[in-house]
Design an enzyme around this catalytic site. Structure first.
Site, PDB file in Angstrom:
ATOM      1  N   GLU A 167       0.836  -1.213   0.000  1.00 40.49           N
ATOM      2  CA  GLU A 167       0.000   0.000   0.000  1.00 40.49           C
ATOM      3  C   GLU A 167       0.867   1.258   0.000  1.00 40.49           C
ATOM      4  OE1 GLU A 167      -2.817  -0.784  -0.823  1.00 40.49           O
ATOM      5  OE2 GLU A 167      -2.868  -2.855  -0.118  1.00 40.49           O
TER       6      GLU A 167
ATOM      7  N   TYR B 219      -1.771  -7.725 -11.228  1.00 37.49           N
ATOM      8  CA  TYR B 219      -0.762  -7.585 -10.174  1.00 37.49           C
ATOM      9  C   TYR B 219       0.517  -8.335 -10.569  1.00 37.49           C
ATOM     10  CZ  TYR B 219      -4.402  -6.128  -6.779  1.00 37.49           C
ATOM     11  OH  TYR B 219      -5.395  -5.480  -6.110  1.00 37.49           O
TER      12      TYR B 219
HETATM   13  N1  BES Z   1      -5.889  -1.171  -4.532  1.00 38.59           N
HETATM   14  C1  BES Z   1      -5.951  -2.485  -4.029  1.00 38.59           C
HETATM   15  C2  BES Z   1      -7.312  -2.876  -3.513  1.00 38.59           C
HETATM   16  C3  BES Z   1      -8.409  -2.861  -4.573  1.00 38.59           C
HETATM   17  C4  BES Z   1      -8.168  -3.296  -5.855  1.00 38.59           C
HETATM   18  C5  BES Z   1      -9.671  -2.446  -4.223  1.00 38.59           C
HETATM   19  C6  BES Z   1      -9.189  -3.266  -6.804  1.00 38.59           C
HETATM   20  C7  BES Z   1     -10.695  -2.423  -5.153  1.00 38.59           C
HETATM   21  C8  BES Z   1     -10.453  -2.836  -6.449  1.00 38.59           C
HETATM   22  C9  BES Z   1      -4.914  -2.714  -2.921  1.00 38.59           C
HETATM   23  O1  BES Z   1      -3.725  -2.034  -3.121  1.00 38.59           O
HETATM   24  C10 BES Z   1      -4.553  -4.176  -2.918  1.00 38.59           C
HETATM   25  O2  BES Z   1      -4.091  -4.633  -3.917  1.00 38.59           O
HETATM   26  N2  BES Z   1      -4.755  -4.880  -1.808  1.00 38.59           N
HETATM   27  C11 BES Z   1      -4.452  -6.285  -1.675  1.00 38.59           C
HETATM   28  C12 BES Z   1      -3.212  -6.517  -0.855  1.00 38.59           C
HETATM   29  C13 BES Z   1      -1.937  -6.524  -1.622  1.00 38.59           C
HETATM   30  C14 BES Z   1      -0.797  -6.901  -0.698  1.00 38.59           C
HETATM   31  C15 BES Z   1      -1.912  -7.395  -2.848  1.00 38.59           C
HETATM   32  C16 BES Z   1      -5.581  -6.985  -0.921  1.00 38.59           C
HETATM   33  O3  BES Z   1      -6.456  -6.294  -0.424  1.00 38.59           O
HETATM   34  O4  BES Z   1      -5.576  -8.196  -0.852  1.00 38.59           O
HETATM   35 ZN    ZN Z   2      -2.586  -2.692  -4.755  1.00 39.34          ZN
END
Ligand code: BES
Ligand code: ZN
Length: 652
Positions: free
Chosen positions: A349, A436
């Site tokens: 984050e 990702y």
């Molecule tokens: N920005 C994302 C969360 C998100 C993505 C919310 C798409 C709504 C739509 C956040 O940065 C994220 O990727 N969170 C991951 C954790 C990360 C370590 C991969 C999660 O929540 O699992």
């Molecule tokens: Zn993210």
């Protein structure tokens, strides 16, 4: 300062009094039909309103605004948060710039009651339109300006509105029972990817960036935070009023609000942890390394621009691991397990402070530019903090995850590429893990190809060029070409990496002990049913995940083998949900009944979608009635869309 604020409140209250009369707009939810209150029916012809389907802009299909005509540069919010009504009453003062001559402004709205729209003291006509085609992501608020606005001109609008409670909302209102303290209510918002339109009318597209100010009114003794710097705070008899300012332009999905019985613990000059008083110290201790993590990212990328970095640890119904609001990351309490082993989410984050928050993907088909770059930075930070071996272990773990994802989605599906075609009926489905990891691997491939040092320089120039702006893949390719020249550019398999579905083109070699150990251990177990508790205990969290991924790769394990794993490795003692949910998947797939009490306990503690949805699906296959019973007794724990998704998975 106080005087000014009081003046503003008074102004807003006067406005409320003078303007609160009629409801100008009315929402319509059927087909392409559109309605308006009787007396303004004629205006339909006068303004020559077309149907909503004709007003998609050219940049972002999930936004119904005319972003190619007007751009919101800045907005001032005044928000009254009412926990009794579970509603926000607010006014927004927008500063628009005209990019193409227009007489109309279209904004995204959803579950909002528009009370009044004003320009230069004059009430404006408006209507809300919705269609079958867009009903899963919003409605269009059409505003008719008194005059044509010429290109290059600027104008202001004020909208007064109220939010309407709904399951389809970015607002999550928690009852005291859903909080740690059990005494006060709580509110948190979730705007990404297209929920900010349920918080206030806006140009809800990552293509538009605005600065903002917010004045938040909350009942005492509660506090509120948003994704901006706190400028001033004062109290009246019943309220706390907090003023915030965000001077860096941000997209709507980065607006955030959290309100509740909150306390803040500073951990360095610029970092702090915010949570309820009952848990804030424990959380601050677990997250004490934030300053080191931030410095590491600054060394890898560029200096941190947002000045402060605060983390709100939310109640368990927060549906994500983390969400990167500028200077105010939100995280799930599931990242606090007592041994810091699940806190890497913070690095991810934090890294968004550059990728996503400084430069931003132009629309949600381009989300890899946010998430791919972020995982790339996250992995580089792990390498710098914990060394090459940890880096490679993470790399393999993510690669396994990607392949598993692609196998599940289907090798020919557009969601396995970096430019997916979004299904407008189910836009949420396109938010998968591929951008990702495929995105990170693509950037790693580019870095390996041109050399790490040169790639770092490119990274910095890319950030410099696109910070405060939104960017798409075409512009990314173009800036790569400008930086490295035609020849290097033409040697990259752009199409293979970006548009071809299935596994990405090249495989990366991992070649260290740390990676081999869990792989070999898994092989020994699969072939000879041999497992060593000593070896397992010595594994890091990521190595444990790799072991479980490898064990689960081939055919379904028999119940006997699963039992052997459990008894030998004492898997029921696992505390990190990242690891034990992988174990649950193996155990539930093998219908291993001893896992059920642990699964039940987990589902009653966590509301993070990643840890809940898959487990419910498997529990449902194991025993539908049981899955329904567990769901019904924990419903309160799950956030709006997490609740709806699990409900539909269970066919309820
Ligand atoms: N920005 C994302 C969360 C998100 C993505 C919310 C798409 C709504 C739509 C956040 O940065 C994220 O990727 N969170 C991951 C954790 C990360 C370590 C991969 C999660 O929540 O699992
Ligand atoms: Zn993210």
């Amino acid at each position: 300062m106080y005087k000014k604020v009081l003046q503003r409140i008074q102004q807003s209250q006067n406005l409320q009094l003078t303007l609160s009369a009629t409801l100008l707009t009315t929402a319509v939810g059927l087909g392409y039909a559109y309605y308006k209150t009787k007396n303004s029916q004629n205006n339909l012809k006068k303004h020559n309103i077309a149907k909503v389907k004709d007003h998609y802009n050219s940049v972002d299909q999930l936004s119904l605004t005319n972003i190619d005509k007007v751009k919101c540069l800045h907005y001032d919010l005044i928000l009254y948060i009412s926990f009794d009504k579970k509603s926000i009453e607010g006014s927004v003062n927008y500063h628009f710039e005209v990019t193409q001559k227009t007489r109309k402004v279209y904004l995204d709205v959803r579950n909002l009651k528009i009370k009044n729209i004003m320009m230069d003291g004059q009430k404006l006509e408006s209507m809300i339109i919705s269609s079958d085609k867009t009903k899963n992501f919003g409605e269009q608020l059409q505003i008719f300006l008194p005059n044509i606005q010429e290109q290059g001109s600027k104008f202001k609008l004020i909208i007064q509105y109220e939010t309407v409670e709904s399951k389809h909302s970015g607002l999550n209102w928690l009852n005291p029972s859903q909080t740690e303290g059990k005494v006060f209510p709580y509110l948190f918002t979730q705007s990404e990817p297209y929920w900010n339109r349920t918080i206030f009318p806006c140009q809800d597209s990552p293509a538009i960036k605005s600065t903002y100010s917010a004045q938040l009114h909350v009942p005492k003794p509660l506090k509120a935070y948003c994704s901006a710097k706190l400028i001033s705070k004062f109290e009246t008899e019943h309220e706390t009023i907090m003023n915030f300012k965000q001077d860096i332009p941000i997209p709507s999905y980065l607006f955030a609000l959290a309100a509740g019985n909150l306390e803040e613990r500073k951990s360095s000059d610029r970092t702090s942890v915010i949570s309820e008083p009952e848990v804030v110290d424990k959380y601050a201790k677990e997250l004490e390394d934030m300053e080191v993590q931030l410095k590491t990212l600054e060394e890898i990328i560029t200096p941190y621009e947002w000045e402060e970095y605060k983390v709100v640890v939310l109640p368990p119904s927060f549906p994500y691991g983390g969400m990167e609001y500028p200077l105010l990351t939100f995280v799930s309490p599931s990242i606090i397990v007592g041994d810091k082993s699940a806190t890497d989410v913070i690095i991810h984050e934090m890294a968004h402070s550059w990728s996503g928050n400084l430069f931003t993907c132009k629309n949600w088909r381009e989300v890899w530019l946010n998430e791919g770059w972020t995982v790339y930075f996250e992995c580089e930070a792990i390498r710098k903090l914990h060394g090459e071996e940890e880096y490679q272990i993470r790399f393999l773990m993510l690669d396994n995850e990607l392949k598993n994802n692609i196998d599940k989605i289907g090798h020919h599906h557009s969601y396995t590429t970096l430019n997916p075609i979004i299904d407008l009926q189910n836009p949420d489905d396109s938010f998968v893990g591929v951008p990702y990891i495929r995105g990170m691997q693509f950037l790693t491939h580019l870095s390996n190809f041109v050399g790490k040092h040169k790639f770092s320089n490119f990274t910095r120039s890319f950030i410099e060029k696109f910070k405060y702006k939104s960017v798409d893949t075409q512009e990314f390719k173009q800036s790569f070409k400008e930086f490295f020249g035609e020849q290097i550019y033409s040697n990259i398999d752009w199409d293979g990496w970006i548009s071809k579905p299935g596994y990405p083109p090249s495989d990366f070699e991992t070649n260290c002990e740390g990676v081999e150990k869990p792989k070999k251990a898994a092989l020994r177990f699969l072939n000879d049913s041999e497992v060593s508790k000593q070896e397992w205990d010595a594994f890091s969290v990521q190595q444990k995940i790799i072991f479980l991924q490898e064990v689960n790769k081939k055919e379904q394990l028999t119940k006997e083998k699963v039992k052997l794993l459990d008894e030998n490795l004492e898997l029921s003692l696992l505390v990190n949900p990242e690891v034990y949910t992988k174990w649950f998947v193996i155990a539930l797939s093998a219908k291993y009944e001893f896992i059920i009490p642990y699964v039940k306990k987990h589902l009653s503690q966590h509301g993070r979608m990643k840890f809940v949805r898959e487990i419910y699906k498997l529990l449902n296959e194991y025993n539908h009635d049981l899955a329904v019973e567990v769901f019904k007794s924990n419903e309160e724990l799950y956030y709006g869309f997490c609740h709806s998704l699990v409900k539909s998975d269970l066919k309820l």
